[in-house]
Design an enzyme around this catalytic site. Structure first.
Site, short mmCIF file in Angstrom:
data_model
loop_
_atom_site.label_atom_id
_atom_site.label_comp_id
_atom_site.label_asym_id
_atom_site.label_seq_id
_atom_site.Cartn_x
_atom_site.Cartn_y
_atom_site.Cartn_z
N LYS A 101 9.67 -7.37 3.07
CA LYS A 101 10.94 -6.90 3.96
C LYS A 101 12.10 -7.04 3.14
O LYS A 101 12.99 -6.14 3.34
CB LYS A 101 10.83 -7.42 5.16
N THR A 128 7.09 -6.18 21.83
CA THR A 128 6.33 -4.82 21.49
C THR A 128 4.81 -5.18 21.61
O THR A 128 4.28 -6.30 21.47
CB THR A 128 6.54 -4.26 20.10
N ASP A 167 1.36 9.59 11.97
CA ASP A 167 0.46 8.08 11.81
C ASP A 167 -0.46 8.08 11.47
O ASP A 167 -1.26 9.26 11.17
CB ASP A 167 0.44 7.74 13.62
N TYR A 190 5.16 -10.66 4.10
CA TYR A 190 6.05 -10.10 4.93
C TYR A 190 7.49 -10.24 4.56
O TYR A 190 8.23 -9.31 4.28
CB TYR A 190 5.76 -10.62 6.29
N ASP A 204 -1.96 8.50 6.41
CA ASP A 204 -1.88 7.05 5.78
C ASP A 204 -0.69 6.90 4.74
O ASP A 204 -1.10 7.68 3.61
CB ASP A 204 -3.00 6.41 5.49
N1 LIG Z 1 7.88 -6.58 17.26
C1 LIG Z 1 8.63 -7.18 16.46
O1 LIG Z 1 9.23 -8.46 16.81
C2 LIG Z 1 9.35 -6.97 15.13
C3 LIG Z 1 10.12 -7.69 14.52
C4 LIG Z 1 10.67 -7.43 13.28
C5 LIG Z 1 10.31 -6.30 12.67
N2 LIG Z 1 9.52 -5.37 13.44
C6 LIG Z 1 9.02 -4.38 12.81
O2 LIG Z 1 8.84 -3.05 13.49
C7 LIG Z 1 8.03 -2.19 12.99
C8 LIG Z 1 6.67 -2.00 13.71
O3 LIG Z 1 6.93 -1.45 15.00
P1 LIG Z 1 5.91 -0.90 16.14
O4 LIG Z 1 6.27 -1.73 17.41
O5 LIG Z 1 6.24 0.68 16.23
O6 LIG Z 1 4.65 -1.32 15.71
P2 LIG Z 1 3.19 -0.88 15.55
O7 LIG Z 1 2.28 -1.91 15.07
O8 LIG Z 1 2.81 -0.26 17.01
O9 LIG Z 1 3.09 0.43 14.66
C9 LIG Z 1 3.51 1.82 14.80
C10 LIG Z 1 2.20 2.62 14.09
O10 LIG Z 1 2.37 2.37 12.84
C11 LIG Z 1 0.97 3.03 12.36
N3 LIG Z 1 0.72 2.85 11.20
C12 LIG Z 1 0.62 1.39 10.64
N4 LIG Z 1 0.31 1.62 9.29
C13 LIG Z 1 0.20 2.79 8.93
C14 LIG Z 1 0.13 3.63 7.67
N5 LIG Z 1 -0.14 2.95 6.64
N6 LIG Z 1 0.36 4.82 7.86
C15 LIG Z 1 0.75 5.55 8.57
N7 LIG Z 1 0.80 4.84 9.81
C16 LIG Z 1 0.83 3.57 9.97
C17 LIG Z 1 -0.04 2.48 13.38
O11 LIG Z 1 -1.08 3.06 13.41
C18 LIG Z 1 0.89 2.45 14.74
O12 LIG Z 1 0.55 3.39 15.68
C19 LIG Z 1 7.37 -2.81 11.67
O13 LIG Z 1 8.04 -2.31 10.52
C20 LIG Z 1 7.69 -4.23 11.90
O14 LIG Z 1 7.72 -5.02 10.69
C21 LIG Z 1 8.88 -5.65 14.47
#
Ligand SMILES: NC(=O)c1ccc[n+]([C@@H]2O[C@H](COP(=O)([O-])OP(=O)(O)OC[C@H]3O[C@@H](n4cnc5c(N)ncnc54)[C@H](O)[C@@H]3O)[C@@H](O)[C@H]2O)c1
Length: 265
Positions: free
Chosen positions: A164, A195, A43, A160, A69
């Site tokens: 995607k 989430t 992360d 987005y 990152d």
């Molecule tokens: N929640 C929804 O309704 C939904 C719907 C469709 C798709 N998604 C997808 O689910 C995924 C996110 O899920 P989540 O709930 O774990 O989200 P989140 O935003 O909680 O992300 C998880 C982690 O990713 C880390 N992160 C962000 N950018 C980063 C980078 N450049 N390098 C390293 N780490 C990084 C953040 O610090 C965070 O701790 C995404 O791909 C999102 O597009 C979510």
């Protein structure tokens, strides 16, 4: 160690969560570990990675942390080096990170466009390029996409949506390129998932319960998904149970894509 991932070495990119509760990446990391895998929690937030790793070790699992990152190819290579050092290789890459900026063409700046593509697509390229050499003969990659990559929803998120869609196409290219080495690549395509990421995106003053109800109402199964719904689908695709499945987009959306007329996945 028993379980559906016994003996597997997994790297979860975006293993933390932006807020309290279960995000998709956090739930996936914990589920892989519960099923017997060693998990490298990656992360850009060191604290978020450490929190997930602590949950895993607290349950008796094996976890390592890596602050990186993934939009930076040098950081991606360092992450792969950490995976090699801690686990001696890699069997599964789970690419979870994703971001969005609201707007259509008119109200999206090129900076915003590039930020979204850097995280949603460029980072997938860097992570895959860095991790595939660690997999030897056989492995699995799971990319987390979004229904927005396949359908137009009620709001515009042009960067987005396009990034995607490109991620899903990228996954299929990887599936074919690495099939001769036994490496499978698939995407999980979430619909409306409840989430902390969604909670963090709502406007100040908006009622979260009303947002939840409105999102659930759009889903044929009449509920939002949970991070565990996404994690279970990813686990299946990453596991040997999906050994003959590669290049697919698995919608986990309570039927929403079907309602919207998605032709594939
Ligand atoms: N929640 C929804 O309704 C939904 C719907 C469709 C798709 N998604 C997808 O689910 C995924 C996110 O899920 P989540 O709930 O774990 O989200 P989140 O935003 O909680 O992300 C998880 C982690 O990713 C880390 N992160 C962000 N950018 C980063 C980078 N450049 N390098 C390293 N780490 C990084 C953040 O610090 C965070 O701790 C995404 O791909 C999102 O597009 C979510």
């Amino acid at each position: 160690m028993t379980g559906r991932m016994a003996g597997k070495r997994v790297a979860v990119i975006g293993a933390g969560s932006v807020g309290a509760g279960w995000g998709n990446g956090k739930a996936a990391a914990v589920l892989y570990a519960r099923e017997g895998a060693q998990v490298l929690c990656v992360d850009r937030s060191e604290a978020a990675a450490a929190e997930t790793a602590a949950l895993i070790t607290g349950e008796g699992g094996v976890a390592y942390t890596c602050a990186a990152d993934l939009t930076d190819p040098i950081a991606a290579n360092a992450m792969a080096h950490t995976a090699q050092g801690n686990m001696g290789g890699l069997d599964v890459l789970h690419f979870n990170i994703g971001t969005s900026v609201k707007g259509g063409l008119d109200d999206t700046s090129f900076d915003d466009w590039q930020t979204v593509f850097a995280i949603n697509l460029d980072a997938a390229f860097h992570a895959t390029k860095a991790c595939v050499p660690l997999m030897g003969q056989g492995g699995a990659i799971v990319y987390i996409s979004s229904l927005a990559g396949m359908n137009n929803g009620p709001y515009r998120y042009i960067g987005y949506e396009a990034s995607k869609a490109a991620l899903q196409r990228f996954s299929r290219s990887i599936a074919i390129e690495y099939a001769p080495r036994g490496i499978r690549a698939n995407t999980v395509v979430p619909g409306m998932i409840d989430t902390p990421h969604v909670a963090a995106m709502i406007a100040p003053g908006q009622d979260m319960e009303a947002v939840r109800a409105a999102r659930a109402a759009q889903v044929p199964l009449k509920r939002q998904g949970t991070a565990w719904d996404i994690a279970e689908a990813a686990l299946f695709l990453a596991s040997d149970a999906a050994g003959f499945i590669t290049g697919v987009d698995l919608r986990v959306d309570g039927g929403m894509g079907t309602l919207m007329g998605t032709s594939a996945g």
